[in-house]
Design a protein around this motif. Structure first.
Motif, PDB file in Angstrom:
ATOM      1  N   ASN A   1       0.806  -1.221   0.000  1.00  0.00           N
ATOM      2  CA  ASN A   1       0.000   0.000   0.000  1.00  0.00           C
ATOM      3  C   ASN A   1       0.841   1.274   0.000  1.00  0.00           C
ATOM      4  OD1 ASN A   1      -2.496  -1.399   0.103  1.00  0.00           O
ATOM      5  ND2 ASN A   1      -2.185  -1.753   2.292  1.00  0.00           N
ATOM      6  N   MET A   2       2.139   1.141   0.197  1.00  0.00           N
ATOM      7  CA  MET A   2       3.014   2.311   0.230  1.00  0.00           C
ATOM      8  C   MET A   2       3.288   2.791  -1.191  1.00  0.00           C
ATOM      9  SD  MET A   2       6.848   2.699   1.861  1.00  0.00           S
ATOM     10  CE  MET A   2       7.592   1.646   0.592  1.00  0.00           C
ATOM     11  N   LYS A   3       3.106   4.093  -1.431  1.00  0.00           N
ATOM     12  CA  LYS A   3       3.432   4.668  -2.727  1.00  0.00           C
ATOM     13  C   LYS A   3       4.959   4.743  -2.845  1.00  0.00           C
ATOM     14  CE  LYS A   3      -0.887   5.391  -3.682  1.00  0.00           C
ATOM     15  NZ  LYS A   3      -1.580   4.635  -4.741  1.00  0.00           N
ATOM     16  N   LEU A   4       5.484   4.227  -3.948  1.00  0.00           N
ATOM     17  CA  LEU A   4       6.928   4.141  -4.123  1.00  0.00           C
ATOM     18  C   LEU A   4       7.357   5.027  -5.294  1.00  0.00           C
ATOM     19  CD1 LEU A   4       9.613   2.848  -3.351  1.00  0.00           C
ATOM     20  CD2 LEU A   4       8.977   0.842  -4.712  1.00  0.00           C
ATOM     21  N   TYR A   5       8.041   6.118  -4.963  1.00  0.00           N
ATOM     22  CA  TYR A   5       8.506   7.082  -5.952  1.00  0.00           C
ATOM     23  C   TYR A   5      10.024   6.973  -6.058  1.00  0.00           C
ATOM     24  CZ  TYR A   5       3.858   8.928  -5.063  1.00  0.00           C
ATOM     25  OH  TYR A   5       2.509   9.056  -4.907  1.00  0.00           O
ATOM     26  N   VAL A   6      10.515   6.758  -7.262  1.00  0.00           N
ATOM     27  CA  VAL A   6      11.934   6.494  -7.470  1.00  0.00           C
ATOM     28  C   VAL A   6      12.500   7.520  -8.452  1.00  0.00           C
ATOM     29  CG1 VAL A   6      13.639   4.803  -8.277  1.00  0.00           C
ATOM     30  CG2 VAL A   6      11.589   4.041  -7.040  1.00  0.00           C
ATOM     31  N   PHE A   7      13.675   8.060  -8.111  1.00  0.00           N
ATOM     32  CA  PHE A   7      14.356   8.963  -9.041  1.00  0.00           C
ATOM     33  C   PHE A   7      15.771   8.452  -9.294  1.00  0.00           C
ATOM     34  CE2 PHE A   7      15.135  10.592  -4.798  1.00  0.00           C
ATOM     35  CZ  PHE A   7      16.426  11.106  -4.800  1.00  0.00           C
ATOM     36  N   GLY A   8      16.194   8.513 -10.554  1.00  0.00           N
ATOM     37  CA  GLY A   8      17.507   8.024 -10.937  1.00  0.00           C
ATOM     38  C   GLY A   8      18.123   8.892 -12.005  1.00  0.00           C
ATOM     39  N   SER A   9      19.332   8.518 -12.419  1.00  0.00           N
ATOM     40  CA  SER A   9      20.086   9.348 -13.355  1.00  0.00           C
ATOM     41  C   SER A   9      20.538   8.543 -14.563  1.00  0.00           C
ATOM     42  CB  SER A   9      21.319   9.943 -12.673  1.00  0.00           C
ATOM     43  OG  SER A   9      20.964  10.756 -11.577  1.00  0.00           O
ATOM     44  N   ILE A  10      20.443   9.168 -15.723  1.00  0.00           N
ATOM     45  CA  ILE A  10      21.071   8.650 -16.928  1.00  0.00           C
ATOM     46  C   ILE A  10      22.503   9.164 -16.939  1.00  0.00           C
ATOM     47  CG2 ILE A  10      21.029   8.680 -19.447  1.00  0.00           C
ATOM     48  CD1 ILE A  10      17.984   9.142 -19.214  1.00  0.00           C
ATOM     49  N   MET A  11      23.471   8.280 -17.070  1.00  0.00           N
ATOM     50  CA  MET A  11      24.866   8.628 -16.800  1.00  0.00           C
ATOM     51  C   MET A  11      25.399   9.714 -17.726  1.00  0.00           C
ATOM     52  SD  MET A  11      26.374   4.839 -16.022  1.00  0.00           S
ATOM     53  CE  MET A  11      27.900   5.443 -15.321  1.00  0.00           C
ATOM     54  N   ARG A  12      26.246  10.535 -17.169  1.00  0.00           N
ATOM     55  CA  ARG A  12      26.799  11.670 -17.886  1.00  0.00           C
ATOM     56  C   ARG A  12      28.064  11.281 -18.660  1.00  0.00           C
ATOM     57  NH1 ARG A  12      30.039  15.448 -13.461  1.00  0.00           N
ATOM     58  NH2 ARG A  12      31.810  14.045 -13.156  1.00  0.00           N
ATOM     59  N   THR A  13      28.424  12.128 -19.610  1.00  0.00           N
ATOM     60  CA  THR A  13      29.729  12.092 -20.258  1.00  0.00           C
ATOM     61  C   THR A  13      30.238  13.527 -20.287  1.00  0.00           C
ATOM     62  OG1 THR A  13      29.205  10.167 -21.638  1.00  0.00           O
ATOM     63  CG2 THR A  13      31.016  11.553 -22.357  1.00  0.00           C
ATOM     64  N   PRO A  14      31.055  13.950 -19.308  1.00  0.00           N
ATOM     65  CA  PRO A  14      31.526  15.334 -19.276  1.00  0.00           C
ATOM     66  C   PRO A  14      32.218  15.720 -20.582  1.00  0.00           C
ATOM     67  CG  PRO A  14      32.048  14.221 -17.226  1.00  0.00           C
ATOM     68  CD  PRO A  14      31.552  13.171 -18.165  1.00  0.00           C
ATOM     69  N   GLN A  15      32.023  16.955 -21.007  1.00  0.00           N
ATOM     70  CA  GLN A  15      32.535  17.388 -22.303  1.00  0.00           C
ATOM     71  C   GLN A  15      34.054  17.481 -22.346  1.00  0.00           C
ATOM     72  OE1 GLN A  15      30.675  20.868 -23.900  1.00  0.00           O
ATOM     73  NE2 GLN A  15      28.675  19.907 -24.047  1.00  0.00           N
ATOM     74  N   THR A  16      34.685  17.684 -21.196  1.00  0.00           N
ATOM     75  CA  THR A  16      36.140  17.776 -21.153  1.00  0.00           C
ATOM     76  C   THR A  16      36.669  16.996 -19.960  1.00  0.00           C
ATOM     77  OG1 THR A  16      36.169  19.760 -19.762  1.00  0.00           O
ATOM     78  CG2 THR A  16      36.071  20.101 -22.161  1.00  0.00           C
ATOM     79  N   SER A  17      37.965  16.716 -19.999  1.00  0.00           N
ATOM     80  CA  SER A  17      38.586  16.042 -18.869  1.00  0.00           C
ATOM     81  C   SER A  17      38.445  16.878 -17.605  1.00  0.00           C
ATOM     82  CB  SER A  17      40.068  15.796 -19.180  1.00  0.00           C
ATOM     83  OG  SER A  17      40.216  15.028 -20.351  1.00  0.00           O
ATOM     84  N   GLU A  18      38.611  18.198 -17.744  1.00  0.00           N
ATOM     85  CA  GLU A  18      38.546  19.091 -16.581  1.00  0.00           C
ATOM     86  C   GLU A  18      37.141  19.107 -15.977  1.00  0.00           C
ATOM     87  OE1 GLU A  18      39.775  19.868 -19.531  1.00  0.00           O
ATOM     88  OE2 GLU A  18      41.921  20.021 -19.085  1.00  0.00           O
ATOM     89  N   ALA A  19      36.128  19.001 -16.820  1.00  0.00           N
ATOM     90  CA  ALA A  19      34.752  19.066 -16.330  1.00  0.00           C
ATOM     91  C   ALA A  19      34.387  17.861 -15.469  1.00  0.00           C
ATOM     92  CB  ALA A  19      33.785  19.166 -17.508  1.00  0.00           C
ATOM     93  N   SER A  20      35.156  16.789 -15.590  1.00  0.00           N
ATOM     94  CA  SER A  20      34.866  15.593 -14.805  1.00  0.00           C
ATOM     95  C   SER A  20      35.049  15.830 -13.317  1.00  0.00           C
ATOM     96  CB  SER A  20      35.767  14.440 -15.252  1.00  0.00           C
ATOM     97  OG  SER A  20      35.660  13.348 -14.390  1.00  0.00           O
ATOM     98  N   GLY A  21      36.020  16.672 -12.958  1.00  0.00           N
ATOM     99  CA  GLY A  21      36.249  16.959 -11.548  1.00  0.00           C
ATOM    100  C   GLY A  21      36.667  15.740 -10.750  1.00  0.00           C
ATOM    101  N   SER A  22      37.343  14.787 -11.375  1.00  0.00           N
ATOM    102  CA  SER A  22      37.833  13.555 -10.740  1.00  0.00           C
ATOM    103  C   SER A  22      36.700  12.663 -10.233  1.00  0.00           C
ATOM    104  CB  SER A  22      38.805  13.863  -9.590  1.00  0.00           C
ATOM    105  OG  SER A  22      38.122  14.350  -8.450  1.00  0.00           O
ATOM    106  N   GLU A  23      35.468  12.873 -10.709  1.00  0.00           N
ATOM    107  CA  GLU A  23      34.328  12.079 -10.272  1.00  0.00           C
ATOM    108  C   GLU A  23      33.950  10.996 -11.277  1.00  0.00           C
ATOM    109  OE1 GLU A  23      31.163  14.685  -9.216  1.00  0.00           O
ATOM    110  OE2 GLU A  23      32.147  15.379  -7.388  1.00  0.00           O
ATOM    111  N   ASP A  24      34.857  10.747 -12.222  1.00  0.00           N
ATOM    112  CA  ASP A  24      34.661   9.660 -13.164  1.00  0.00           C
ATOM    113  C   ASP A  24      35.885   8.750 -13.100  1.00  0.00           C
ATOM    114  OD1 ASP A  24      32.109  10.394 -14.900  1.00  0.00           O
ATOM    115  OD2 ASP A  24      33.212  12.255 -14.584  1.00  0.00           O
ATOM    116  N   ALA A  25      35.922   7.731 -13.945  1.00  0.00           N
ATOM    117  CA  ALA A  25      37.043   6.796 -13.937  1.00  0.00           C
ATOM    118  C   ALA A  25      38.368   7.536 -14.135  1.00  0.00           C
ATOM    119  CB  ALA A  25      36.847   5.757 -15.038  1.00  0.00           C
ATOM    120  N   ASN A  26      39.444   6.979 -13.578  1.00  0.00           N
ATOM    121  CA  ASN A  26      40.734   7.669 -13.561  1.00  0.00           C
ATOM    122  C   ASN A  26      41.231   8.049 -14.948  1.00  0.00           C
ATOM    123  OD1 ASN A  26      40.848   7.511 -10.770  1.00  0.00           O
ATOM    124  ND2 ASN A  26      42.023   5.605 -10.758  1.00  0.00           N
TER     125      ASN A  26
END
Length: 247
Positions: A135-160
């Motif tokens: 009976n619990m309403k289940l609301y889910v939010f997720g993300s379609i993965m990004r591809t940063p436009q430049t190496s610098e834009a990644s901010g070290s938050e992607d693969a090395n």
């Protein structure tokens, strides 16, 4: 400024789902919501939960150590799922990040090394949540993965390897998308071949396989929404930007 807008969007999403539940009058709703954010940052977690509490709702949030953080983005997804299942009977609705439940956090979704079997098994923990309280309403939010436009834009938050090959990977994937959608010019085909030769195969295979896994996760979430396990599913683009290619 970006965090400010993110907070506003998250709060708006939460307010929408507690007010505009299909076929339910707002006044008849009870007041307990489970909230699982995509990491433990205040803008994602405590500030959003507090804003909803200010509207008069009780908000149940998981222990912070189960959520991804700067030091450990991978967190404890299996324990997090168990916590949600154990608390499902206490709630009238749940707003849950699939990135936390599947990968550990939003950042972890970008650089994990989980197999497809593991991520799909974690997706189906949502079925266990639904079974714990149908009976619990289940609301889910997720993300379609990004591809940063430049190496610098990644901010070290992607693969090395993105620090060295990120810009090339972004342009390669933009060209492969254009090839599929619209076709390429002769010049663009040559550019695509150049990127294929320049980017190490292991790096490109890793990058594409992780996105294939994300596609399968999203597809399975959509199936759960179609089968009424998930009441409402929101899939957003992670750090979306206009596609660009070489001129």
């Amino acid at each position: 400024m970006q965090f400010k807008y993110l907070k506003q969007l998250l709060c708006l999403f939460l307010m929408m789902i507690v007010v505009y539940v299909p076929n339910v009058v707002f006044a008849s709703l009870n007041k307990t919501i489970i909230f699982v954010p995509h990491d433990n940052r205040p803008i994602s977690f405590k500030q959003t939960a507090d804003n909803i509490r200010d509207l008069g709702y009780e908000v149940l949030t998981p222990p912070e150590e189960l959520l991804g953080n700067r030091e450990n983005p991978y967190a404890k997804p299996e324990e997090l799922s168990k916590w949600v299942i154990e608390n499902a009977k206490k709630a009238d609705a749940a707003v849950i990040s699939s990135d936390s439940m599947v990968y550990g956090s939003l950042v972890a979704s970008r650089k994990h090394n989980l197999s497809e079997d593991v991520v799909l098994a974690r997706v189906h923990n949502f079925e266990k949540i639904h079974q714990a309280n149908p009976n619990m309403k289940l609301y889910v939010f997720g993300s379609i993965m990004r591809t940063p436009q430049t190496s610098e834009a990644s901010g070290s938050e992607d693969a090395n390897y993105y620090a060295q090959y990120g810009t090339d990977i972004a342009r390669y994937t933009a060209l492969t998308d254009k090839l599929e959608q619209d076709g390429l010019t002769h010049k663009e085909r040559k550019q695509l071949q150049q990127y294929e030769q320049k980017i190490p195969k292991a790096a490109l295979d890793d990058w594409l396989s992780r996105r294939q896994g994300n596609f399968l996760v999203s597809k399975n979430l959509i199936d759960l929404a179609r089968n009424d396990v998930i009441t409402y599913l929101a899939l957003g683009c992670d750090d979306n930007a206009e596609i660009f290619t070489d001129k």
